[in-house]
Design a protein around this motif. Structure first.
Motif, short mmCIF file in Angstrom:
data_model
loop_
_atom_site.label_atom_id
_atom_site.label_comp_id
_atom_site.label_asym_id
_atom_site.label_seq_id
_atom_site.Cartn_x
_atom_site.Cartn_y
_atom_site.Cartn_z
N ASN A 22 -0.05 3.77 8.25
CA ASN A 22 -0.32 4.29 6.91
C ASN A 22 -1.83 4.51 6.74
O ASN A 22 -2.49 3.83 5.97
N GLY A 75 1.45 4.29 -2.95
CA GLY A 75 1.04 5.66 -2.68
C GLY A 75 -0.38 5.78 -2.18
O GLY A 75 -0.99 6.83 -2.31
N VAL A 76 -0.92 4.71 -1.61
CA VAL A 76 -2.28 4.75 -1.07
C VAL A 76 -2.25 4.39 0.41
O VAL A 76 -1.30 3.78 0.89
N TYR A 77 -3.30 4.78 1.11
CA TYR A 77 -3.41 4.42 2.52
C TYR A 77 -3.91 2.99 2.64
O TYR A 77 -4.64 2.49 1.78
N CYS A 78 -3.54 2.33 3.71
CA CYS A 78 -3.98 0.95 3.95
C CYS A 78 -5.47 0.93 4.29
O CYS A 78 -5.95 1.77 5.04
N LYS A 79 -6.15 -0.05 3.73
CA LYS A 79 -7.57 -0.27 4.04
C LYS A 79 -7.79 -1.77 4.16
O LYS A 79 -7.33 -2.53 3.31
N CYS A 91 0.83 -1.21 0.00
CA CYS A 91 0.00 0.00 0.00
C CYS A 91 0.86 1.25 0.00
O CYS A 91 0.64 2.18 -0.78
#
Length: 86
Positions: free
Chosen positions: A32, A19-23, A15
């Motif tokens: 993150n 370049g994205v936040y963790c979901k 993640c």
């Protein structure tokens, strides 16, 4: 991702590297997230200072051939570039 000790702030976190936040990940003490945006941006900046191409795509698509090419070269022998470490 399944990060245990890195708190999702290292390049080997899928993640973070994308370049994205963790979901919906199964990380332990994940940092993150949108709640920790200043920390995430600071960490990204520090990594980019050491390596400006750290977050650049590792695979470039060729417009004429429709064949993906690696920027640093590929060393896959048996996996045919299908594993995440390629």
């Amino acid at each position: 991702c399944n990060c245990k000790k890195s708190k999702c702030l290292k390049l080997y976190c899928e993640c973070f590297a994308a370049g994205v936040y963790c979901k919906d990940c199964s990380c332990l003490t994940c940092q993150n997230t949108a709640d920790n945006a200043p920390l995430v941006e600071k960490t990204r900046h520090q990594i980019e200072l050491r390596n400006p191409n750290a977050f650049a795509s590792k695979i470039l698509e060729d417009d004429g051939d429709d064949i993906a090419r690696h920027t640093k070269g590929c060393h896959c022998k048996k996996s045919a570039c299908l594993k995440k470490y390629c």
